[in-house]
Design an enzyme around this catalytic site. Structure first.
Site, PDB file in Angstrom:
ATOM      1  N   TYR A 176      40.080  47.912  45.176  1.00  8.50           N
ATOM      2  CA  TYR A 176      39.844  46.463  45.226  1.00  8.50           C
ATOM      3  C   TYR A 176      40.967  45.731  44.479  1.00  8.50           C
ATOM      4  O   TYR A 176      41.570  44.791  45.009  1.00  8.50           O
ATOM      5  CB  TYR A 176      38.479  46.127  44.611  1.00  8.50           C
ATOM      6  CG  TYR A 176      38.169  44.638  44.624  1.00  8.50           C
ATOM      7  CD1 TYR A 176      37.763  44.005  45.799  1.00  8.50           C
ATOM      8  CD2 TYR A 176      38.281  43.864  43.465  1.00  8.50           C
ATOM      9  CE1 TYR A 176      37.482  42.636  45.819  1.00  8.50           C
ATOM     10  CE2 TYR A 176      38.004  42.498  43.478  1.00  8.50           C
ATOM     11  CZ  TYR A 176      37.600  41.894  44.659  1.00  8.50           C
ATOM     12  OH  TYR A 176      37.326  40.536  44.678  1.00  8.50           O
ATOM     13  N   SER A 179      44.206  45.728  46.331  1.00 15.56           N
ATOM     14  CA  SER A 179      44.221  44.812  47.486  1.00 15.56           C
ATOM     15  C   SER A 179      44.418  43.373  47.023  1.00 15.56           C
ATOM     16  O   SER A 179      45.151  42.602  47.639  1.00 15.56           O
ATOM     17  CB  SER A 179      42.922  44.942  48.309  1.00 15.56           C
ATOM     18  OG  SER A 179      41.802  44.410  47.619  1.00 15.56           O
TER      19      SER A 179
HETATM   20  P1  NAP Z   1      30.409  37.335  50.044  1.00 19.30           P
HETATM   21  O1  NAP Z   1      29.389  36.377  49.564  1.00 19.30           O
HETATM   22  O2  NAP Z   1      30.103  38.787  50.107  1.00 19.30           O
HETATM   23  O3  NAP Z   1      30.935  36.849  51.502  1.00 19.30           O
HETATM   24  C1  NAP Z   1      31.938  37.583  52.143  1.00 19.30           C
HETATM   25  C2  NAP Z   1      32.353  36.873  53.407  1.00 19.30           C
HETATM   26  O4  NAP Z   1      33.373  37.673  54.067  1.00 19.30           O
HETATM   27  C3  NAP Z   1      31.219  36.725  54.415  1.00 19.30           C
HETATM   28  O5  NAP Z   1      31.398  35.524  55.111  1.00 19.30           O
HETATM   29  C4  NAP Z   1      31.418  37.925  55.337  1.00 19.30           C
HETATM   30  O6  NAP Z   1      30.867  37.738  56.660  1.00 19.30           O
HETATM   31  C5  NAP Z   1      32.938  38.005  55.389  1.00 19.30           C
HETATM   32  N1  NAP Z   1      33.435  39.345  55.751  1.00 19.30           N
HETATM   33  C6  NAP Z   1      33.077  40.531  55.234  1.00 19.30           C
HETATM   34  N2  NAP Z   1      33.718  41.539  55.869  1.00 19.30           N
HETATM   35  C7  NAP Z   1      34.496  40.973  56.811  1.00 19.30           C
HETATM   36  C8  NAP Z   1      35.376  41.462  57.811  1.00 19.30           C
HETATM   37  N3  NAP Z   1      35.596  42.786  57.990  1.00 19.30           N
HETATM   38  N4  NAP Z   1      36.018  40.582  58.631  1.00 19.30           N
HETATM   39  C9  NAP Z   1      35.785  39.268  58.483  1.00 19.30           C
HETATM   40  N5  NAP Z   1      34.969  38.734  57.556  1.00 19.30           N
HETATM   41  C10 NAP Z   1      34.324  39.571  56.741  1.00 19.30           C
HETATM   42  O7  NAP Z   1      31.750  37.241  49.163  1.00 19.30           O
HETATM   43  P2  NAP Z   1      32.249  36.152  48.092  1.00 19.30           P
HETATM   44  O8  NAP Z   1      31.759  36.579  46.781  1.00 19.30           O
HETATM   45  O9  NAP Z   1      32.009  34.788  48.571  1.00 19.30           O
HETATM   46  O10 NAP Z   1      33.824  36.490  48.126  1.00 19.30           O
HETATM   47  C11 NAP Z   1      34.756  35.714  48.862  1.00 19.30           C
HETATM   48  C12 NAP Z   1      36.155  36.101  48.397  1.00 19.30           C
HETATM   49  O11 NAP Z   1      36.264  35.878  46.992  1.00 19.30           O
HETATM   50  C13 NAP Z   1      36.478  37.580  48.620  1.00 19.30           C
HETATM   51  O12 NAP Z   1      37.814  37.717  49.040  1.00 19.30           O
HETATM   52  C14 NAP Z   1      36.283  38.183  47.230  1.00 19.30           C
HETATM   53  O13 NAP Z   1      37.051  39.349  47.047  1.00 19.30           O
HETATM   54  C15 NAP Z   1      36.734  37.046  46.341  1.00 19.30           C
HETATM   55  N6  NAP Z   1      36.186  37.118  44.977  1.00 19.30           N
HETATM   56  C16 NAP Z   1      34.853  37.127  44.763  1.00 19.30           C
HETATM   57  C17 NAP Z   1      34.373  37.221  43.448  1.00 19.30           C
HETATM   58  C18 NAP Z   1      32.903  37.235  43.110  1.00 19.30           C
HETATM   59  O14 NAP Z   1      32.535  37.480  41.939  1.00 19.30           O
HETATM   60  N7  NAP Z   1      32.008  36.987  44.037  1.00 19.30           N
HETATM   61  C19 NAP Z   1      35.289  37.301  42.390  1.00 19.30           C
HETATM   62  C20 NAP Z   1      36.646  37.279  42.662  1.00 19.30           C
HETATM   63  C21 NAP Z   1      37.099  37.189  43.970  1.00 19.30           C
HETATM   64  P3  NAP Z   1      29.282  38.088  56.953  1.00 19.30           P
HETATM   65  O15 NAP Z   1      28.468  37.029  56.269  1.00 19.30           O
HETATM   66  O16 NAP Z   1      29.153  38.011  58.427  1.00 19.30           O
HETATM   67  O17 NAP Z   1      29.034  39.434  56.398  1.00 19.30           O
END
Ligand code: NAP
Length: 272
Positions: A176, A179
């Protein structure tokens, strides 16, 4: 209340009501069905943008985001896409252009994380490839197809969502963090490459955010305690608190900002 106090109150009220405008802009947000992406779609809609967003599997969540965002009166459309696949990224960008007629802002947000610890000696090739495919190749793929549209328009904003993990690393989740670190170098390289086309490329790097992704860790007492201990503000972010800086990077307030990593982590990472 004296005149000065009244003016101060009025000023605060005006500022409180201030909204950055994206009126007339066309935006594509990947992973807009949940979490940070969903908050971004809703905020962009509120700011006046037309938005296409993608989801991977969760059609119901996508429909909910569409419905909530449409109340602001702009055009909102969702599109199913597995963005680790070039063909699907191409289809998504074509769909956006077909529906909105142009593409001003791309937010490459879709991503995955795996709560399961993966010590390097146990980290499988499959796990490595899946992580890099969804978190890095997808960012390359959507930018690859979106950039020519922005180049033709002679303007654009690209905002990739990285992470604190991409800057300080993350033990037992090295695929992770690798990436997300690569997303930062991709951003920096592209910011120089695309500047001559008036395309600004930045990263927003969240710390812990309250979404489905972080839920498995934050739901356990021990996990939550250890996460909060490393955040000076002593709480995790709400998705809206990440969408705000994304909106800033997409707006006319950021016309001289490119190649930057905007850290949004409650003080958790004092580097990068
Ligand atoms: P999340 O709630 O798990 O949502 C992930 C989103 O990505 C969903 O819309 C999902 O679609 C989509 N997705 C998953 N796999 C995919 C694929 N193969 N192709 C296209 N879309 C895909 O995640 P989040 O926490 O909002 O995270 C959003 C971004 O912020 C990510 O890049 C994550 O690494 C980054 N981030 C998050 C955190 C945290 O603490 N949450 C911290 C740092 C960075 P579905 O709904 O259809 O599954």
């Amino acid at each position: 209340m004296g005149l000065d106090a009244e003016l101060a109150t009025l000023f605060v009220l005006l500022l409180g009501g201030y909204m950055i405008s994206l009126a007339g802009k066309a935006a594509l947000v990947t992973g807009g069905s949940r979490g940070i992406g969903a908050a971004t779609v809703k905020l962009f809609a509120q700011a006046g943008a037309d938005v296409v967003f993608s989801y991977h599997r969760n059609r119901e969540a996508a429909a909910q985001v569409e419905q909530e965002s449409r109340k602001h009166g702009t055009r909102i459309e969702s599109c199913k896409a597995d963005l680790g696949k070039m063909k699907e990224a191409k289809k998504l960008v074509e769909f956006t252009h077909e529906r909105l007629g142009r593409l001003d802002i791309l937010v490459a947000n879709a991503g995955i994380w795996n709560e399961k610890d993966a010590p390097i000696e146990q980290l499988t090739e499959r796990e490595w490839d899946d992580m890099l495919r969804v978190n890095l190749k997808s960012v390359y793929a959507v930018i690859h197809y979106a950039a020519p549209r922005m180049i033709a328009q002679r303007s654009g904003r690209i905002i990739a969502v990285s992470s604190t993990s991409g800057q300080r690393g993350e033990a037992f989740h090295t695929h992770y963090s690798a990436s997300k670190g690569a997303v930062i170098s991709l951003t920096k390289g592209l910011s120089s490459e695309l500047a001559r086309h008036n395309i600004l490329v930045n990263c927003v790097a969240p710390g812990w955010v309250d979404t489905d992704m972080s839920k498995p860790t934050l739901e356990t007492k021990a996990g939550r305690k250890s996460v909060l201990a490393a955040i000076p503000l002593a709480r995790v972010a709400k998705p809206d608190e990440i969408a705000g800086p994304i909106l800033f990077a997409a707006s006319d307030l950021a016309t001289f900002v490119t190649g930057e990593v905007i850290n949004v982590n409650g003080g958790a990472v004092l580097c990068g």
